[in-house]
Design a protein around this motif. Structure first.
Motif, PDB file in Angstrom:
ATOM      1  N   ALA A 132      -3.055  -4.738   2.229  1.00  0.00           N
ATOM      2  CA  ALA A 132      -2.671  -3.364   1.864  1.00  0.00           C
ATOM      3  C   ALA A 132      -3.212  -2.359   2.882  1.00  0.00           C
ATOM      4  O   ALA A 132      -2.563  -1.349   3.159  1.00  0.00           O
ATOM      5  CB  ALA A 132      -3.169  -3.039   0.455  1.00  0.00           C
ATOM      6  N   PRO A 138       0.350  -0.528  -1.216  1.00  0.00           N
ATOM      7  CA  PRO A 138       0.334  -1.901  -1.741  1.00  0.00           C
ATOM      8  C   PRO A 138       1.608  -2.370  -2.442  1.00  0.00           C
ATOM      9  O   PRO A 138       1.680  -3.504  -2.908  1.00  0.00           O
ATOM     10  CB  PRO A 138      -0.806  -1.843  -2.760  1.00  0.00           C
ATOM     11  N   GLN A 154      -3.991   2.424  -5.539  1.00  0.00           N
ATOM     12  CA  GLN A 154      -5.283   2.555  -4.870  1.00  0.00           C
ATOM     13  C   GLN A 154      -6.164   3.471  -5.703  1.00  0.00           C
ATOM     14  O   GLN A 154      -5.716   4.536  -6.157  1.00  0.00           O
ATOM     15  CB  GLN A 154      -5.083   3.133  -3.467  1.00  0.00           C
ATOM     16  N   PHE A 160      -7.900  -1.308  -3.768  1.00  0.00           N
ATOM     17  CA  PHE A 160      -6.538  -1.498  -4.265  1.00  0.00           C
ATOM     18  C   PHE A 160      -6.558  -2.320  -5.549  1.00  0.00           C
ATOM     19  O   PHE A 160      -7.407  -3.183  -5.736  1.00  0.00           O
ATOM     20  CB  PHE A 160      -5.690  -2.227  -3.214  1.00  0.00           C
TER      21      PHE A 160
END
Ligand code: HSE
Length: 305
Positions: A132, A138, A154, A160
């Motif tokens: 990510a 992500p 996040q 994340f």
């Protein structure tokens, strides 16, 4: 710490991010997969690409899979003597189907497999974090790694998270892929810095509805895929895609821009269903269409090709 002998292999799915209202948050793995193979060699770097990207992507340290492998090794303070990498790509590039996330997730996965005891050193959360950070958000890397439907984001401390959601087995996807690419950077550049509160509120509601629609209320998918935060702003970069989304939605088909576009994704009810075959016939001239199952499997060991 040592590296394992012989090649390691991984297969990674295409992904569709956003799904309408879930900008940078919702993502779905699709049954269209890249296959990657890597091994440690005595010295140097040898990269081979077959399929999408062949003759276009750099075959050196700039290659995205190589960069992801290096980032993973570096997290452990390691560097192999040399690397050989072979990529067989079925996911088209710069079309909004997660090709860069597949490359990144494939790279972090291969690096872990090449380390003796790699699974003890790097769990899936560590791979998600490396992937990510390389991708910047992500919503594609999480389903590419984990498979299925994933809600990702996040936290304030910059870590994340990725939480799998369920997908009703009746749900499938038909994708319509234009011939011309649009870079994610260009598509993100079209987004405004601020949006009206009413639009943000509407998207929050639709994104919540999307979780319920995908998990067992597919009849709600048309309503759940409404977006007010990104698709319209990106129209200048992909006018034909927006036109297709609008014409499909006017017929009651839950259609969205896939990720940053320009691919259009329409939800359907089975890879070979009558509805999916009828949808495929709406593919504009010069575009490519695929009827795809949702892939419950993310990155996974692959056989030799
Ligand atoms: N959520 C991202 C975007 C997906 O729409 O820009 C593309 O990587």
């Amino acid at each position: 710490m040592t590296f394992v002998d012989g090649p390691v292999r991984v297969t990674v799915p295409a992904t569709s991010a956003n799904l309408g209202p879930g900008f940078d948050t919702l993502g779905l793995a699709l049954d269209l997969r890249d296959h990657l193979e890597a091994e440690v060699i005595d010295s140097g770097l040898v990269v081979e690409v077959i399929g999408y990207g062949a003759g276009e992507v750099p075959l050196d340290e700039r290659h995205l899979v190589v960069r992801a492998m290096r980032a993973t090794f570096e997290r452990l303070g390691l560097a192999p003597s040399g690397l050989r990498l072979s990529c067989t790509n079925a996911i088209p590039h710069a079309r909004g189907l997660g090709s860069s996330s597949a490359a990144i997730v494939g790279g972090v996965w291969l690096a872990r497999e090449l380390l003796a005891g790699g699974h003890l050193l790097l769990d899936d959360a560590a791979l998600l974090d490396i992937a990510a950070r390389l991708e910047g958000h992500p919503d594609n890397v999480a389903p590419a790694l984990l498979g299925g439907f994933v809600i990702a984001g996040q936290d304030a401390d910059s870590s994340f998270f990725a939480v799998p959601g369920s997908v009703d087995p009746r749900v499938s996807a038909v994708v319509f892929i234009p011939s011309d690419p649009v870079s994610t950077e260009a598509a993100r550049g079209l987004l405004p810095a601020d949006v009206p509160h009413a639009d943000a509120a509407a998207n929050a509601g639709r994104a919540a509805l999307m979780v319920a629609a995908l998990s067992g209320r597919p009849e709600e998918l048309l309503r759940a895929t409404e977006d007010r935060l990104h698709q319209q702003y990106r129209r200048p970069a992909m006018p034909a895609s927006l036109a297709l989304v609008e014409s499909l939605r006017a017929e009651g088909v839950p259609a969205v821009i896939s990720g940053a576009g320009p691919t259009v994704l329409a939800f359907s009810d089975g890879v070979d269903s009558r509805a999916s075959r009828a949808l495929a016939e709406k593919c504009p001239d010069g575009w490519v269409t695929h009827s795809l199952a949702i892939s419950g499997t993310g990155a996974a060991p692959a056989d030799a090709r």
